[in-house]
Scaffold this motif. Structure first.
Motif, PDB file in Angstrom:
ATOM      1  N   GLU A 181       2.650  14.613  -8.127  1.00  0.00           N
ATOM      2  CA  GLU A 181       3.663  15.656  -7.987  1.00  0.00           C
ATOM      3  C   GLU A 181       4.250  16.003  -9.348  1.00  0.00           C
ATOM      4  OE1 GLU A 181       7.530  16.635  -5.218  1.00  0.00           O
ATOM      5  OE2 GLU A 181       7.232  14.563  -5.874  1.00  0.00           O
ATOM      6  N   ALA A 182       4.528  14.993 -10.154  1.00  0.00           N
ATOM      7  CA  ALA A 182       5.077  15.235 -11.493  1.00  0.00           C
ATOM      8  C   ALA A 182       4.072  15.984 -12.364  1.00  0.00           C
ATOM      9  CB  ALA A 182       5.462  13.903 -12.152  1.00  0.00           C
ATOM     10  N   GLU A 183       2.794  15.621 -12.245  1.00  0.00           N
ATOM     11  CA  GLU A 183       1.761  16.317 -13.011  1.00  0.00           C
ATOM     12  C   GLU A 183       1.654  17.781 -12.594  1.00  0.00           C
ATOM     13  OE1 GLU A 183      -1.665  13.922 -12.168  1.00  0.00           O
ATOM     14  OE2 GLU A 183      -1.150  12.413 -13.677  1.00  0.00           O
ATOM     15  N   LEU A 184       1.677  18.011 -11.279  1.00  0.00           N
ATOM     16  CA  LEU A 184       1.601  19.397 -10.790  1.00  0.00           C
ATOM     17  C   LEU A 184       2.845  20.192 -11.186  1.00  0.00           C
ATOM     18  CD1 LEU A 184       0.066  18.914  -7.234  1.00  0.00           C
ATOM     19  CD2 LEU A 184      -1.020  20.005  -9.210  1.00  0.00           C
ATOM     20  N   PHE A 185       4.000  19.557 -11.070  1.00  0.00           N
ATOM     21  CA  PHE A 185       5.235  20.234 -11.455  1.00  0.00           C
ATOM     22  C   PHE A 185       5.187  20.600 -12.938  1.00  0.00           C
ATOM     23  CE2 PHE A 185       9.702  20.491 -12.705  1.00  0.00           C
ATOM     24  CZ  PHE A 185      10.178  21.365 -11.739  1.00  0.00           C
ATOM     25  N   ASP A 186       4.687  19.684 -13.764  1.00  0.00           N
ATOM     26  CA  ASP A 186       4.546  19.949 -15.192  1.00  0.00           C
ATOM     27  C   ASP A 186       3.548  21.077 -15.432  1.00  0.00           C
ATOM     28  OD1 ASP A 186       5.046  19.293 -18.006  1.00  0.00           O
ATOM     29  OD2 ASP A 186       2.966  18.577 -17.993  1.00  0.00           O
ATOM     30  N   LEU A 187       2.429  21.034 -14.720  1.00  0.00           N
ATOM     31  CA  LEU A 187       1.410  22.075 -14.868  1.00  0.00           C
ATOM     32  C   LEU A 187       1.964  23.441 -14.475  1.00  0.00           C
ATOM     33  CD1 LEU A 187      -1.605  22.908 -15.302  1.00  0.00           C
ATOM     34  CD2 LEU A 187      -1.891  22.491 -12.849  1.00  0.00           C
ATOM     35  N   PHE A 188       2.541  23.523 -13.280  1.00  0.00           N
ATOM     36  CA  PHE A 188       3.072  24.805 -12.812  1.00  0.00           C
ATOM     37  C   PHE A 188       4.295  25.236 -13.614  1.00  0.00           C
ATOM     38  CE2 PHE A 188       1.162  23.706  -8.475  1.00  0.00           C
ATOM     39  CZ  PHE A 188       0.020  24.436  -8.724  1.00  0.00           C
ATOM     40  N   GLY A 189       5.135  24.267 -13.938  1.00  0.00           N
ATOM     41  CA  GLY A 189       6.360  24.589 -14.671  1.00  0.00           C
ATOM     42  C   GLY A 189       6.092  25.130 -16.063  1.00  0.00           C
ATOM     43  N   LEU A 224       1.433   9.484  -5.386  1.00  0.00           N
ATOM     44  CA  LEU A 224       1.869  10.828  -4.991  1.00  0.00           C
ATOM     45  C   LEU A 224       2.963  11.359  -5.923  1.00  0.00           C
ATOM     46  CD1 LEU A 224       1.906  10.465  -1.112  1.00  0.00           C
ATOM     47  CD2 LEU A 224       0.306  11.814  -2.481  1.00  0.00           C
ATOM     48  N   GLU A 225       3.893  10.495  -6.288  1.00  0.00           N
ATOM     49  CA  GLU A 225       4.954  10.920  -7.205  1.00  0.00           C
ATOM     50  C   GLU A 225       4.373  11.292  -8.567  1.00  0.00           C
ATOM     51  OE1 GLU A 225       7.584   7.553  -7.067  1.00  0.00           O
ATOM     52  OE2 GLU A 225       8.688   8.349  -5.343  1.00  0.00           O
ATOM     53  N   THR A 226       3.381  10.534  -9.009  1.00  0.00           N
ATOM     54  CA  THR A 226       2.725  10.832 -10.286  1.00  0.00           C
ATOM     55  C   THR A 226       2.019  12.175 -10.224  1.00  0.00           C
ATOM     56  OG1 THR A 226       2.429   8.482 -10.737  1.00  0.00           O
ATOM     57  CG2 THR A 226       1.022  10.004 -11.957  1.00  0.00           C
ATOM     58  N   ARG A 274       0.832  -1.211   0.000  1.00  0.00           N
ATOM     59  CA  ARG A 274       0.000   0.000   0.000  1.00  0.00           C
ATOM     60  C   ARG A 274       0.868   1.262   0.000  1.00  0.00           C
ATOM     61  NH1 ARG A 274      -4.438  -0.377   4.521  1.00  0.00           N
ATOM     62  NH2 ARG A 274      -4.983   1.629   3.618  1.00  0.00           N
ATOM     63  N   VAL A 275       1.947   1.251   0.773  1.00  0.00           N
ATOM     64  CA  VAL A 275       2.853   2.402   0.803  1.00  0.00           C
ATOM     65  C   VAL A 275       3.478   2.608  -0.568  1.00  0.00           C
ATOM     66  CG1 VAL A 275       5.061   3.226   1.740  1.00  0.00           C
ATOM     67  CG2 VAL A 275       3.306   2.345   3.280  1.00  0.00           C
ATOM     68  N   LYS A 276       3.910   1.519  -1.190  1.00  0.00           N
ATOM     69  CA  LYS A 276       4.518   1.606  -2.512  1.00  0.00           C
ATOM     70  C   LYS A 276       3.515   2.163  -3.529  1.00  0.00           C
ATOM     71  CE  LYS A 276       7.158  -1.230  -5.756  1.00  0.00           C
ATOM     72  NZ  LYS A 276       7.688  -2.565  -6.028  1.00  0.00           N
ATOM     73  N   GLU A 277       2.293   1.657  -3.470  1.00  0.00           N
ATOM     74  CA  GLU A 277       1.245   2.125  -4.378  1.00  0.00           C
ATOM     75  C   GLU A 277       0.938   3.602  -4.158  1.00  0.00           C
ATOM     76  OE1 GLU A 277      -3.490   1.380  -4.469  1.00  0.00           O
ATOM     77  OE2 GLU A 277      -2.274  -0.437  -4.626  1.00  0.00           O
ATOM     78  N   ARG A 278       0.800   3.975  -2.889  1.00  0.00           N
ATOM     79  CA  ARG A 278       0.481   5.380  -2.559  1.00  0.00           C
ATOM     80  C   ARG A 278       1.646   6.298  -2.925  1.00  0.00           C
ATOM     81  NH1 ARG A 278      -2.677   9.230  -2.847  1.00  0.00           N
ATOM     82  NH2 ARG A 278      -2.896  10.567  -1.049  1.00  0.00           N
TER      83      ARG A 278
END
Length: 173
Positions: free
Chosen positions: A111-119, A107-109, A99-103
């Motif tokens: 974060e990458a989407e938000l970073f791409d959006l904001f960036g 979260l990393e996905t 569950r930790v690995k999945e979560r």
């Protein structure tokens, strides 16, 4: 059980080989020890550690085999319960790790989407600590204000705010 056969304490299928094994080993080595299952008078089963020793007279003639049994049924039950608990804990741990690995992946996905959006946004976006340190600025911010990454490390938001707005902005932080 003085004078009685130990076979009374065992199931029929165990009785013959136990007596043979225990007696042969005791006669050959002078002793025997191990764990065996015994049948109680009420029919219940118990586990014992059993030790036998060969009793001889002064002329080394075999007189008797003496046996001592110590009931370890509760110990065995506790060991089994502990083993089962450990198995359950290991399974829970594996489930939790999955569950930790999945979560973490989720979260990393994000974060990458938000970073791409904001960036890649055309608006100037920044994240600032309460002390005024720039924690994140997007590409549009850097390009519009003319700063590069290595300059941002030493830059405070208070250094780029116009002096007429500085007092107001510091009060808000």
């Amino acid at each position: 059980m003085l004078g009685k056969s130990p076979s009374l304490l065992h199931t029929l299928e165990d009785s013959q080989w136990l007596q043979t094994d225990i007696l042969q080993t005791t006669l050959q080595n002078g002793f025997w020890s191990g764990e065996i299952a015994v049948i109680c008078k009420d029919g219940s089963k118990k586990i014992t550690t059993t030790s036998t020793v060969l009793l001889q007279d002064d002329q080394k003639n075999n007189i008797a085999v003496i046996g001592l049994n110590h009931d370890i049924t509760k110990l065995k039950q506790t060991q089994e319960e502990l083993r089962q608990s450990n198995e359950e804990l290991e399974q829970l741990n594996k489930t939790l790790e999955a569950r930790v690995k999945e979560r973490t992946y989720e979260l990393e996905t994000r974060e990458a989407e938000l970073f791409d959006l904001f960036g890649n946004a055309t608006d100037l976006i920044q994240r600032v600590s309460p002390e005024g340190k720039l924690l994140f600025v997007n590409r549009a911010w850097r390009e519009s204000l003319g700063y590069c990454d290595h300059e941002l490390e030493q830059l405070s938001i208070f250094q780029i705010i116009h002096p007429s707005d500085l007092e107001h902005c510091q009060a808000m932080m």
